[in-house]
Design a protein around this motif. Sequence first.
Motif, short mmCIF file in Angstrom:
data_model
loop_
_atom_site.label_atom_id
_atom_site.label_comp_id
_atom_site.label_asym_id
_atom_site.label_seq_id
_atom_site.Cartn_x
_atom_site.Cartn_y
_atom_site.Cartn_z
N PHE A 105 5.30 -5.74 -3.52
CA PHE A 105 4.24 -5.72 -2.51
C PHE A 105 4.53 -4.66 -1.44
CE2 PHE A 105 2.67 -7.15 1.66
CZ PHE A 105 1.31 -7.12 1.41
N TYR A 106 5.77 -4.65 -0.94
CA TYR A 106 6.16 -3.69 0.09
C TYR A 106 6.00 -2.25 -0.41
CZ TYR A 106 9.17 -0.94 3.14
OH TYR A 106 9.67 0.02 3.98
N LEU A 107 6.47 -1.98 -1.64
CA LEU A 107 6.37 -0.64 -2.19
C LEU A 107 4.92 -0.24 -2.45
CD1 LEU A 107 9.45 -0.63 -4.58
CD2 LEU A 107 9.17 0.72 -2.49
N ALA A 108 4.08 -1.18 -2.84
CA ALA A 108 2.66 -0.87 -3.06
C ALA A 108 1.98 -0.47 -1.75
CB ALA A 108 1.95 -2.07 -3.70
N VAL A 109 2.29 -1.21 -0.68
CA VAL A 109 1.73 -0.87 0.64
C VAL A 109 2.27 0.49 1.10
CG1 VAL A 109 1.65 -1.55 3.07
CG2 VAL A 109 1.30 -3.26 1.28
N LEU A 110 3.56 0.70 0.92
CA LEU A 110 4.18 1.96 1.30
C LEU A 110 3.59 3.12 0.51
CD1 LEU A 110 6.44 2.63 3.33
CD2 LEU A 110 8.05 2.57 1.43
N PRO B 135 4.19 19.17 1.20
CA PRO B 135 5.14 19.12 0.08
C PRO B 135 6.16 17.97 0.21
CG PRO B 135 4.91 21.38 0.85
CD PRO B 135 4.23 20.50 1.85
N ILE B 136 6.73 17.79 1.39
CA ILE B 136 7.72 16.72 1.53
C ILE B 136 7.05 15.36 1.48
CG2 ILE B 136 7.79 16.72 4.06
CD1 ILE B 136 10.72 16.10 1.62
N LYS B 137 5.84 15.26 2.01
CA LYS B 137 5.12 13.98 1.93
C LYS B 137 4.78 13.65 0.48
CE LYS B 137 3.33 13.67 6.59
NZ LYS B 137 2.20 13.29 7.41
N ALA B 138 4.43 14.66 -0.30
CA ALA B 138 4.15 14.43 -1.73
C ALA B 138 5.41 13.99 -2.47
CB ALA B 138 3.57 15.69 -2.35
N ILE B 139 6.54 14.61 -2.16
CA ILE B 139 7.81 14.22 -2.79
C ILE B 139 8.19 12.80 -2.39
CG2 ILE B 139 10.29 14.69 -2.80
CD1 ILE B 139 9.55 17.69 -2.64
N MET B 140 8.01 12.48 -1.13
CA MET B 140 8.32 11.13 -0.66
C MET B 140 7.42 10.10 -1.34
SD MET B 140 8.91 12.06 3.37
CE MET B 140 8.98 10.40 3.95
N THR B 141 6.14 10.39 -1.46
CA THR B 141 5.20 9.48 -2.11
C THR B 141 5.55 9.31 -3.58
OG1 THR B 141 3.50 10.12 -0.52
CG2 THR B 141 2.75 9.03 -2.54
N PHE B 142 5.93 10.40 -4.24
CA PHE B 142 6.34 10.33 -5.64
C PHE B 142 7.60 9.47 -5.80
CE2 PHE B 142 8.58 12.32 -9.33
CZ PHE B 142 7.68 11.89 -10.32
N GLY B 143 8.54 9.60 -4.89
CA GLY B 143 9.75 8.79 -4.92
C GLY B 143 9.43 7.31 -4.73
#
Length: 170
Positions: A104-109, A137-145
């Motif tokens: 749940f936490y990861l889905a919201v994040l 770019p860093i936000k995309a990498i963070m979201t992918f992680g």
Amino acid sequence: MPEPVKLFVRSVDTFNRWVGRFSMRLIFVMAAVLLYATFSRVVLGIPINWVMEMSQFLLSAYYLLGGAYSMQLDAHVRMDLFYGRLSPRRRAATDVFTILFIIFYLAVLFAGGLSSTEYAWSYNQKNYTAWAPPMWPIKAIMTFGIFLMLLQAISAFLKDFAMARGKPIA
């Protein structure tokens, strides 16, 4: 467990292992950037203004892309007052319950990461520093992680569910 579930678990584990092992090497890239900055400042007398942010971006990519692999290896911190005394099946049953909170936490994040990345892309968001790099770019990498961690949490849930039933996924 049905074959598609086993295929999902194996695919997620394999992909996250590959990404995790790749991300381990980012620490060397970060060290090289910091070493170059030190050399440039001390030996050449030319300070570089982008080094601190670049090392922060690399460190963020390092731990967010490696998070799913860490979860896969069970290398995260766990409070172990009673957990260690449980049988493997009871541990798996406990994990089935607790991993739901993580999912749940990861889905919201992840939803927040998508929104933040889309905003950064749409409005060409830049960091408020002298270097002023684009933030997407860093936000995309963070979201992918975060997405990889979500997939790994679902994989862990399925493995723990199978273990709690007494039929582990090989």
